[in-house]
Design a protein around this motif. Sequence first.
Motif, PDB file in Angstrom:
ATOM      1  N   ALA A 413       0.840  -1.211   0.000  1.00 50.45           N
ATOM      2  CA  ALA A 413       0.000   0.000   0.000  1.00 50.45           C
ATOM      3  C   ALA A 413       0.867   1.250   0.000  1.00 50.45           C
ATOM      4  CB  ALA A 413      -0.919  -0.022   1.222  1.00 50.45           C
ATOM      5  N   ASP A 414       1.953   1.234   0.774  1.00 52.96           N
ATOM      6  CA  ASP A 414       2.826   2.406   0.861  1.00 52.96           C
ATOM      7  C   ASP A 414       3.553   2.663  -0.458  1.00 52.96           C
ATOM      8  OD1 ASP A 414       3.584   4.421   2.794  1.00 52.96           O
ATOM      9  OD2 ASP A 414       5.617   3.624   2.606  1.00 52.96           O
ATOM     10  N   PRO A 424      -5.664   2.664  -7.889  1.00 51.19           N
ATOM     11  CA  PRO A 424      -6.227   2.965  -6.570  1.00 51.19           C
ATOM     12  C   PRO A 424      -7.000   1.787  -5.961  1.00 51.19           C
ATOM     13  CG  PRO A 424      -7.350   4.234  -8.285  1.00 51.19           C
ATOM     14  CD  PRO A 424      -6.147   3.627  -8.924  1.00 51.19           C
ATOM     15  N   ALA A 425      -7.628   0.957  -6.810  1.00 53.30           N
ATOM     16  CA  ALA A 425      -8.375  -0.184  -6.277  1.00 53.30           C
ATOM     17  C   ALA A 425      -7.436  -1.179  -5.588  1.00 53.30           C
ATOM     18  CB  ALA A 425      -9.161  -0.869  -7.385  1.00 53.30           C
ATOM     19  N   ALA A 426      -6.294  -1.435  -6.218  1.00 52.22           N
ATOM     20  CA  ALA A 426      -5.318  -2.355  -5.620  1.00 52.22           C
ATOM     21  C   ALA A 426      -4.730  -1.754  -4.351  1.00 52.22           C
ATOM     22  CB  ALA A 426      -4.212  -2.673  -6.621  1.00 52.22           C
ATOM     23  N   ALA A 427      -4.432  -0.458  -4.391  1.00 53.75           N
ATOM     24  CA  ALA A 427      -3.899   0.201  -3.193  1.00 53.75           C
ATOM     25  C   ALA A 427      -4.909   0.147  -2.061  1.00 53.75           C
ATOM     26  CB  ALA A 427      -3.539   1.648  -3.525  1.00 53.75           C
ATOM     27  N   TYR A 428      -6.176   0.386  -2.394  1.00 55.94           N
ATOM     28  CA  TYR A 428      -7.248   0.328  -1.388  1.00 55.94           C
ATOM     29  C   TYR A 428      -7.307  -1.076  -0.776  1.00 55.94           C
ATOM     30  CZ  TYR A 428     -11.904   0.821   0.666  1.00 55.94           C
ATOM     31  OH  TYR A 428     -12.965   0.872   1.545  1.00 55.94           O
ATOM     32  N   ALA A 429      -7.219  -2.115  -1.630  1.00 55.57           N
ATOM     33  CA  ALA A 429      -7.305  -3.497  -1.134  1.00 55.57           C
ATOM     34  C   ALA A 429      -6.153  -3.810  -0.188  1.00 55.57           C
ATOM     35  CB  ALA A 429      -7.307  -4.477  -2.308  1.00 55.57           C
ATOM     36  N   HIS A 430      -4.933  -3.413  -0.559  1.00 55.91           N
ATOM     37  CA  HIS A 430      -3.777  -3.667   0.314  1.00 55.91           C
ATOM     38  C   HIS A 430      -3.924  -2.922   1.645  1.00 55.91           C
ATOM     39  CE1 HIS A 430      -1.444  -6.045  -2.423  1.00 55.91           C
ATOM     40  NE2 HIS A 430      -1.365  -5.093  -3.349  1.00 55.91           N
ATOM     41  N   ALA A 431      -4.312  -1.655   1.570  1.00 55.34           N
ATOM     42  CA  ALA A 431      -4.449  -0.869   2.797  1.00 55.34           C
ATOM     43  C   ALA A 431      -5.548  -1.433   3.684  1.00 55.34           C
ATOM     44  CB  ALA A 431      -4.746   0.592   2.450  1.00 55.34           C
ATOM     45  N   TRP A 444       1.706   2.603  11.944  1.00 57.61           N
ATOM     46  CA  TRP A 444       1.219   2.282  10.615  1.00 57.61           C
ATOM     47  C   TRP A 444      -0.274   2.569  10.472  1.00 57.61           C
ATOM     48  CZ3 TRP A 444       2.854   1.449   5.878  1.00 57.61           C
ATOM     49  CH2 TRP A 444       4.179   1.063   5.657  1.00 57.61           C
ATOM     50  N   HIS A 445      -1.013   2.563  11.565  1.00 53.82           N
ATOM     51  CA  HIS A 445      -2.464   2.688  11.481  1.00 53.82           C
ATOM     52  C   HIS A 445      -2.868   4.013  10.824  1.00 53.82           C
ATOM     53  CE1 HIS A 445      -6.691   2.842  12.747  1.00 53.82           C
ATOM     54  NE2 HIS A 445      -6.611   1.530  12.849  1.00 53.82           N
ATOM     55  N   VAL A 446      -2.255   5.099  11.251  1.00 49.32           N
ATOM     56  CA  VAL A 446      -2.575   6.422  10.681  1.00 49.32           C
ATOM     57  C   VAL A 446      -2.191   6.466   9.208  1.00 49.32           C
ATOM     58  CG1 VAL A 446      -2.066   8.877  10.798  1.00 49.32           C
ATOM     59  CG2 VAL A 446      -2.338   7.567  12.915  1.00 49.32           C
ATOM     60  N   THR A 447      -0.995   5.938   8.885  1.00 45.95           N
ATOM     61  CA  THR A 447      -0.529   5.941   7.493  1.00 45.95           C
ATOM     62  C   THR A 447      -1.472   5.152   6.597  1.00 45.95           C
ATOM     63  OG1 THR A 447       1.770   6.103   8.246  1.00 45.95           O
ATOM     64  CG2 THR A 447       1.410   5.340   5.987  1.00 45.95           C
ATOM     65  N   LEU A 448      -1.865   3.984   7.051  1.00 46.31           N
ATOM     66  CA  LEU A 448      -2.753   3.129   6.250  1.00 46.31           C
ATOM     67  C   LEU A 448      -4.138   3.758   6.086  1.00 46.31           C
ATOM     68  CD1 LEU A 448      -1.765  -0.318   7.782  1.00 46.31           C
ATOM     69  CD2 LEU A 448      -1.360   0.382   5.416  1.00 46.31           C
ATOM     70  N   ARG A 449      -4.626   4.394   7.145  1.00 44.91           N
ATOM     71  CA  ARG A 449      -5.921   5.064   7.060  1.00 44.91           C
ATOM     72  C   ARG A 449      -5.868   6.185   6.008  1.00 44.91           C
ATOM     73  NH1 ARG A 449     -10.816   3.738   7.902  1.00 44.91           N
ATOM     74  NH2 ARG A 449     -10.238   2.806   9.907  1.00 44.91           N
ATOM     75  N   ASP A 450      -4.747   6.877   5.997  1.00 40.88           N
ATOM     76  CA  ASP A 450      -4.574   7.956   5.014  1.00 40.88           C
ATOM     77  C   ASP A 450      -4.540   7.388   3.595  1.00 40.88           C
ATOM     78  OD1 ASP A 450      -4.057  10.717   4.300  1.00 40.88           O
ATOM     79  OD2 ASP A 450      -2.007  10.069   3.841  1.00 40.88           O
ATOM     80  N   HIS A 451      -3.775   6.277   3.396  1.00 45.95           N
ATOM     81  CA  HIS A 451      -3.718   5.654   2.071  1.00 45.95           C
ATOM     82  C   HIS A 451      -5.103   5.183   1.636  1.00 45.95           C
ATOM     83  CE1 HIS A 451       0.481   6.108   2.282  1.00 45.95           C
ATOM     84  NE2 HIS A 451       0.850   4.885   2.690  1.00 45.95           N
ATOM     85  N   GLU A 456      -9.645   5.685  -1.891  1.00 45.50           N
ATOM     86  CA  GLU A 456     -11.109   5.721  -1.990  1.00 45.50           C
ATOM     87  C   GLU A 456     -11.568   6.957  -2.773  1.00 45.50           C
ATOM     88  OE1 GLU A 456     -14.979   5.578   1.033  1.00 45.50           O
ATOM     89  OE2 GLU A 456     -12.924   5.524   1.820  1.00 45.50           O
ATOM     90  N   ALA A 457     -10.937   8.075  -2.493  1.00 47.96           N
ATOM     91  CA  ALA A 457     -11.302   9.317  -3.187  1.00 47.96           C
ATOM     92  C   ALA A 457     -10.998   9.214  -4.678  1.00 47.96           C
ATOM     93  CB  ALA A 457     -10.547  10.493  -2.565  1.00 47.96           C
TER      94      ALA A 457
END
Length: 468
Positions: A413-414, A424-431, A444-451, A456-457
């Motif tokens: 995701a990072d 973005p769909a793949a990034a969303y799935a990993h995050a 990592w929780h804050v970083t992943l939430r941001d990703h 999603e946007a």
Amino acid sequence: MIDVATTWQQACTALAGGDYDAAFGILEAASREARPPARARLALYLASVHALYGDAATAETRAALAAALRHDPGTGQDPLWQALNAEMNARTQEAGPPALPEAVRSATDPLARFHALCALALGGDPQGALDIHVTPQDLPPHLGWRLRSWQADAHESLGQSDEAALLYAEAAHLAQGLDRAVMLQEQAALLLQQGQPDAAKAALDQARPLYTPGALPEDEALNLATWHYLRAQALLNLGQPDTAFEMIREADRLERQYGDPSYGVALVRGQVLTHLGQSEQALEAFEAALALASDADRPYANHELGVALLDLDRPVEAREKLESAQQDPEYPYGPEVLADLAECDYRLGRLHEAQHLAEQALSQGAVVPASLVLGSVAMDYYHLDEALDHYERVIQEAAPESRDWITAHQMAADVMAQQGFPNPAAAYAHAQQALAHTPESDDWHVTLRDHLQKAEALMSQQGGRMLN
């Protein structure tokens, strides 16, 4: 007049019920009344019963064999005498591998064939032991489960774990009480080696009620310690480290109360503590395991100790332990050691050396740990596409929800975020996968939430369908 066959049958009935004192009494009383030829045969049966006690009764077994010769010198030609004598030689390693004549291996007396099998197994000839034809139906009931246990051990020595596990299951079916519990535990140990923790736990569930409630004799207590040790491994492999910790703590308590601390319990205690994130305590447990390890176990302990030191970010000390493990050419986890050495080099800033070792480890089959190191090196070189390939390989190969699997999803995701979310769909799935297994207290929780929110946007802007 003493009838030897009837006397032996009476002794076997007592043995089948677990009354060894009665069996000895029957044989000894008959021997006092019998004439020399019959006394010789009774002495052989007495030696057979003593032999069941293993190394602890070699003196008594040899004394019974000597008595048989005194009563009838011709007994030395009896296949049962020769098989028992070979078994004692194998136990004391006095004569190397037993040279049993074919007449003994194929004797008409199944008791002689049973002890010949024991002699060959003890003497380091497992295939020779398996080549002897004898079945539980040929033997008295007290030997049926022992036969299957010896055969299971021989298959295990030959690396035939599936056959061994089935034979231990049959041995358990034929045995009673604590003997049955021990056979079930042997089966569970093999099932754990085969990566079947559910089946191992089921076997252990059957074994536990066979123990005496309340205060335990010493031998039973130590077997119960083994039960807790095996159950800890099963629970750990089933993703239940908290319950596994209770099990391994009880195994340690029983060992200390009734015997001595063991290498295996210390090692598993360290593994459980590692999964609980208690790295300092895990390090102490692995150090204890190393102190208790035999020469054969030392590489395993050094490897675990090296990984524990890496978890504490002490790569110089970790490298020393890992290099010690690497020195044993027979150690089966050599590729994993290479990958861990690569991690040490990476932590020490030696990117070229880390990449070289990790590529070696990957080519030798340590896919997950080697790919994680290669991903880290690629990230440092800002080779993002290459890094993503490595992390996606980890996701495919690692056990779902394992630490490595979660790490790979986090990193994938990072990487995609650094690439500007090309998918973005793949990034969303990993995050999303990583976030489900990352506690809120983790950075990592804050970083992943941001990703997740950014992906999603972007998906919404592109008119993409949201993932569940």
